[in-house]
Write an enzyme that holds these catalytic residues in place. Structure first.
Site, PDB file in Angstrom:
ATOM      1  N   HIS A 138       0.827  -1.200   0.000  1.00  0.00           N
ATOM      2  CA  HIS A 138       0.000   0.000   0.000  1.00  0.00           C
ATOM      3  C   HIS A 138       0.863   1.252   0.000  1.00  0.00           C
ATOM      4  O   HIS A 138       1.923   1.300   0.626  1.00  0.00           O
ATOM      5  CB  HIS A 138      -0.927   0.010   1.216  1.00  0.00           C
ATOM      6  N   HIS A 139       0.375   2.277  -0.713  1.00  0.00           N
ATOM      7  CA  HIS A 139       1.122   3.536  -0.817  1.00  0.00           C
ATOM      8  C   HIS A 139       1.212   4.247   0.540  1.00  0.00           C
ATOM      9  O   HIS A 139       2.076   5.118   0.739  1.00  0.00           O
ATOM     10  CB  HIS A 139       0.454   4.447  -1.853  1.00  0.00           C
ATOM     11  N   ALA A 140       0.328   3.930   1.467  1.00  0.00           N
ATOM     12  CA  ALA A 140       0.444   4.501   2.809  1.00  0.00           C
ATOM     13  C   ALA A 140       1.684   3.980   3.529  1.00  0.00           C
ATOM     14  O   ALA A 140       2.191   4.630   4.450  1.00  0.00           O
ATOM     15  CB  ALA A 140      -0.808   4.174   3.640  1.00  0.00           C
ATOM     16  N   VAL A 142       4.606   2.868   1.772  1.00  0.00           N
ATOM     17  CA  VAL A 142       5.839   3.190   1.041  1.00  0.00           C
ATOM     18  C   VAL A 142       5.550   4.228  -0.029  1.00  0.00           C
ATOM     19  O   VAL A 142       4.460   4.278  -0.585  1.00  0.00           O
ATOM     20  CB  VAL A 142       6.458   1.944   0.359  1.00  0.00           C
ATOM     21  N   ASN A 304       5.609   8.486   3.643  1.00  0.00           N
ATOM     22  CA  ASN A 304       5.583   9.138   2.337  1.00  0.00           C
ATOM     23  C   ASN A 304       6.196  10.520   2.476  1.00  0.00           C
ATOM     24  O   ASN A 304       5.625  11.405   3.109  1.00  0.00           O
ATOM     25  CB  ASN A 304       4.147   9.248   1.807  1.00  0.00           C
TER      26      ASN A 304
END
Length: 454
Positions: A138-140, A142, A304
C-alpha cells in the site's frame, strides 16, 4: 488511505522476473516460502499494520502485528498457457485491481509459476523454468524511494547470502494510547498550520517570480485532454518494456543531458506516437506530474516523503531529437522551480487535513467541474535501482518492473526503475481508457533506437 476507493486502489506494485536455477539446492515453492519467512525478521515494514480507535481524533497509527501469518500474504498461482508476457501482465493486472485487506499488514506477494506455459500433452513446463513475483504494497506504507529500499531489503547480492540480523519493529499501542496520542496531535494542529503560512506565502511569491521570468515549471490545470484523462473503473491493464541502460547512457552522453531527461523523452515519444496513430494527439503538449523525494530535506515523520513537479513533455514536436533537447531545457527549469518551493509543504498539508476533509478535497479534484481543465496527463516516475545483479530467496532477478497507481482524471502511470544493466518500464492504466497498452510499451524501444541512430 482516505482517497482510496474500489475504483482507485492505492498500492504500488512490482513484477519481478526470476531465474530459479540459481537457488541453492533447487527451487521449490516451499523453499521460497521458508526463505521469505526467515527474511521477515529483518523487514519491519512488512510486519506493521494499521491500528485505530473510535476516539482517535488524528490519523491511524502503525503497530507491530505479533500474529503475522505469512500464508495470508504469500500466494502461489500458475500462469495459463502459453505463459508469455501478455498472460503474465493480464494476471498481474487482475491482482493490481484488488484492494488490500486493511485488517492485516498492507502487502501481498504472488509467486507466479509456469512462465513459458505447458507442452501440448499437458505436462507441466520445466520446474526450473523462470518464475515471477508480483509484489503489492500500500502507498500509505511506502513511496517510490522507500519502495526501492524495501526491495533492497528483500534482495541479496548473491544467491546464498547469510541470514540478516533481526530488526526491531514499530511496537504496540493500546486503544487508550492511540486516543491520547491522537488528541495531542489534534491540539497541536494549529501550530502546524501556523508553520505553513510563511512557507506557503514564500512558495507563492517565488512561483509568481518564475512565471514572470518564464522559468516556471509547467502549470497544472493547463494540460490538454486525452483518452487517459477520464474516470476509472476498478479494472487495470499492464504492459512492460525493458531497455538497455547502456544505450540510454549513450543517448545521454551524445546529447549532453541526464538519464532522467532521456527517460522522459522516451515516455513522451511513446505517448506521442501512440496518440498520433489513433488521431488523438492534442495540438498542445502533454503535461506529466513527476513525484520527487524530499527525504534529504524533510524532518517530518511519515512513510511518504514526496513532493512533485509538473513537466512539459513537448509532444507537439514530431522530431525525437528536438523533443529531447526541449525536455532537457524545461526539466532544468522545473527542477530549479521545485527546489525553491517549500519541500515539505505537501506533506504538512496532508497531515493537517482531517479524514473527512481530505476525502472531500480528493473528491472535489477528481469529480467536479473543476477538472474540466485537466490537471495533468500522465504520472511519470524514474527510480534509480541497485546497479548490480540481485537475488530474491536465491533466485536471480532478471527484470524488475515497477507499477504506480492511477487516479480519476489521470489514468496512466509510467514508472521506470534501473537495475543492473537494464531499464525496466512498467505501464499501468484502465482498459476502458487504453485499447492496446502493449503498443505504447513497444514504442519505447523504437524511440530509443531513433535517438541512438539520429
Amino acid at each position: 488511505m482516505y482517497s482510496e476507493s474500489p475504483a482507485v486502489p492505492l498500492h504500488v506494485c512490482a513484477i519481478v522476473e526470476l531465474d530459479p536455477t540459481t537457488v541453492p539446492g533447487g527451487y521449490s515453492f516451499e523453499r521460497f516460502r521458508d526463505a521469505l519467512a526467515a527474511r521477515m525478521r529483518a523487514v519491519p515494514e512488512l510486519r506493521a499494520k494499521l491500528a485505530d480507535n473510535p476516539l482517535n481524533l488524528d490519523h491511524p497509527v502503525w503497530v507491530e502485528d505479533t500474529t503475522l501469518d505469512l500464508t495470508r500474504h504469500l500466494k502461489r498461482v500458475g500462469l495459463p498457457a502459453p505463459g508469455g508476457r501478455r498472460e503474465l501482465a493480464d494476471l498481474c493486472a487482475h491482482i493490481a485491481s484488488v484492494p488490500l485487506d486493511r485488517s492485516k499488514p498492507l502487502w501481498e506477494m504472488w509467486v507466479i509459476e509456469n512462465l513459458g506455459g505447458t507442452v501440448q500433452d499437458g505436462t507441466p513446463a520445466d520446474r526450473d523454468g523462470p518464475i515471477a513475483l508480483m509484489i503489492k504494497v500500500h502507498h500509505a506504507a511506502v513511496d517510490g524511494v522507500s519502495a526501492a529500499n524495501l526491495l533492497n531489503q528483500l534482495c541479496d547480492p548473491e544467491p546464498d547470502a547469510p541470514q540478516r540480523d533481526p530488526v526491531g519493529g514499530v511496537g504496540d499501542a493500546t486503544p487508550w494510547g492511540i486516543a491520547a496520542g491522537g488528541l495531542l496531535r489534534f491540539l497541536t494542529r494549529p501550530l502546524q498550520m501556523a508553520r505553513m503560512v510563511p512557507e506557503t506565502t514564500s512558495t507563492i511569491v517565488r512561483t509568481v517570480g518564475r512565471v514572470v521570468t518564464g522559468t516556471a515549471m509547467a502549470a497544472p490545470f493547463s494540460a490538454p485532454t486525452t483518452p487517459f484523462n477520464a474516470p476509472l473503473t476498478s479494472e487495470r491493464t499492464i504492459a512492460l518494456a525493458q531497455l538497455s541502460l547502456g544505450d540510454v547512457k549513450l543517448v545521454k552522453n551524445r546529447y549532453g543531458v541526464t538519464v532522467n531527461d532521456v527517460v522522459m523523452a522516451l515516455c513522451a515519444g511513446a505517448l506521442h506516437g501512440f496518440l498520433r496513430d489513433r488521431e488523438q494527439l492534442p495540438e498542445t503538449p502533454l503535461t506529466a506530474v513527476v513525484p520527487s523525494s524530499v527525504r534529504d530535506v524533510s524532518d517530518r515523520p511519515g512513510r511518504n516523503q514526496i513532493s512533485g513537479m509538473f513537466c512539459d513533455l513537448h509532444t507537439d514536436l514530431d522530431d525525437a531529437s528536438q523533443r529531447l533537447r526541449a525536455i532537457a531545457e524545461t526539466n532544468a527549469n522545473a527542477k530549479k522551480h521545485s527546489s525553491v518551493l517549500g519541500p515539505t509543504l505537501l506533506v504538512d498539508a496532508a497531515e493537517i487535513f482531517s479524514r473527512a476533509g481530505f476525502g472531500w478535497l480528493i473528491n472535489l479534484l477528481s469529480r467536479t467541474p473543476l477538472t474540466r481543465a485537466t490537471i495533468h496527463n500522465v504520472i511519470m516516475s524514474n527510480v534509480a535501482g541497485p546497479p548490480m545483479t540481485l537475488y530474491i530467496c536465491g533466485a536471480q532477478v532478471k527484470a524488475l518492473y515497477p507499477l504506480g497507481p492511477i487516479f480519476h482524471g489521470s489514468g496512466v502511470n509510467i514508472t521506470v526503475m534501473s537495475n543492473d544493466d537494464k531499464i525496466n518500464v512498467g505501464i499501468l492504466s484502465c482498459p476502458q481508457l487504453a485499447d492496446d497498452l502493449w503498443d505504447l510499451a513497444d514504442r519505447f524501444q523504437v524511440e530509443l533506437d531513433t535517438l541512438l541512430h539520429r
